[in-house]
Design a protein around this motif. Structure first.
Motif, short mmCIF file in Angstrom:
data_model
loop_
_atom_site.label_atom_id
_atom_site.label_comp_id
_atom_site.label_asym_id
_atom_site.label_seq_id
_atom_site.Cartn_x
_atom_site.Cartn_y
_atom_site.Cartn_z
N GLU A 53 36.14 37.37 44.87
CA GLU A 53 37.37 37.23 44.08
C GLU A 53 37.81 35.77 43.99
O GLU A 53 38.27 35.32 42.94
CB GLU A 53 38.48 38.09 44.69
CG GLU A 53 38.22 39.58 44.48
CD GLU A 53 39.26 40.47 45.13
OE1 GLU A 53 40.14 39.97 45.88
OE2 GLU A 53 39.21 41.69 44.88
N VAL A 72 41.05 42.78 34.10
CA VAL A 72 40.51 42.64 35.45
C VAL A 72 40.06 44.02 35.88
O VAL A 72 40.81 45.00 35.72
CB VAL A 72 41.56 42.07 36.43
CG1 VAL A 72 41.00 42.00 37.84
CG2 VAL A 72 42.03 40.70 35.97
N ARG A 73 38.86 44.12 36.40
CA ARG A 73 38.29 45.40 36.79
C ARG A 73 37.92 45.42 38.26
O ARG A 73 37.48 44.42 38.80
CB ARG A 73 37.03 45.68 35.96
CG ARG A 73 37.35 45.79 34.50
CD ARG A 73 36.12 46.05 33.71
NE ARG A 73 36.54 46.72 32.48
CZ ARG A 73 35.83 47.61 31.85
NH1 ARG A 73 34.65 47.95 32.30
NH2 ARG A 73 36.28 48.17 30.75
N SER A 74 38.06 46.58 38.87
CA SER A 74 37.62 46.78 40.25
C SER A 74 36.17 47.21 40.24
O SER A 74 35.76 48.03 39.41
CB SER A 74 38.47 47.85 40.93
OG SER A 74 39.78 47.42 41.03
N ARG A 75 35.41 46.66 41.15
CA ARG A 75 33.99 46.98 41.24
C ARG A 75 33.60 47.16 42.70
O ARG A 75 34.26 46.67 43.61
CB ARG A 75 33.13 45.86 40.64
CG ARG A 75 33.28 45.77 39.14
CD ARG A 75 32.58 46.97 38.50
NE ARG A 75 32.72 46.96 37.07
CZ ARG A 75 33.53 47.78 36.39
NH1 ARG A 75 34.29 48.63 37.02
NH2 ARG A 75 33.55 47.73 35.09
N SER A 87 37.59 42.67 42.77
CA SER A 87 38.02 42.68 41.37
C SER A 87 37.40 41.48 40.67
O SER A 87 37.23 40.43 41.28
CB SER A 87 39.54 42.58 41.28
OG SER A 87 40.13 43.71 41.87
#
Length: 145
Positions: A53, A72-75, A87
């Motif tokens: 991050e 913004v994406r969570s992975r 993220s």
């Protein structure tokens, strides 16, 4: 234990405290060792997520013009130390295509889901003279960027 301002020294001291707490509850060395590995992998996976991050934030500050942040994406990445959650920013280029600066910077494979190599013992039986293939970190659970 050396320089107390050194991040490595601080991390070792924190792990030692966690391992001590586990040692007080462990029945034997094997249980302590297993617990220490679990604790260490959990801490490393969380720290790696934070580092990813931070790198993503640095890449935002250095991004080329013309690619605005879309969201913004969570992975989650399946790695040797465990599942690493983080993220990352998804950008859009001038053609409307998705761009992931973090994935591009670290050559994180696209579309890789939950790859786990065969256990070492089966590799050694199947290919005694060949080393096991290099393990590849992969997107998992939350999918590719």
């Amino acid at each position: 234990m050396g320089d107390s301002t050194n991040p490595r020294t601080q991390a070792i001291a924190a792990l030692a405290e966690l391992f001590f707490e586990s040692a007080c509850r462990s029945a034997d060395l094997a249980q302590l060792e297993s617990s220490a590995i679990d604790i260490g992998h959990g801490c490393m996976a969380e720290a790696l997520g934070l580092a990813l991050e931070a790198l993503d934030a640095r890449l935002l500050a250095q991004k080329p013009e013309g690619i605005p942040v879309h969201d913004v994406r969570s992975r989650t990445l399946a790695t040797e130390i465990g599942d690493v959650g983080f993220s990352l920013r998804r950008y859009r280029d001038r053609f409307g295509e998705d761009v992931y600066l973090l994935a591009d910077a670290l050559d994180i494979p696209y579309g890789c889901r939950g790859y786990r190599p065969a256990p070492k013992s089966s590799w050694s039986r199947a290919r005694p003279s060949s080393p096991a293939p290099k393990r590849q970190s992969c997107w998992r659970a939350t999918g590719p960027p």
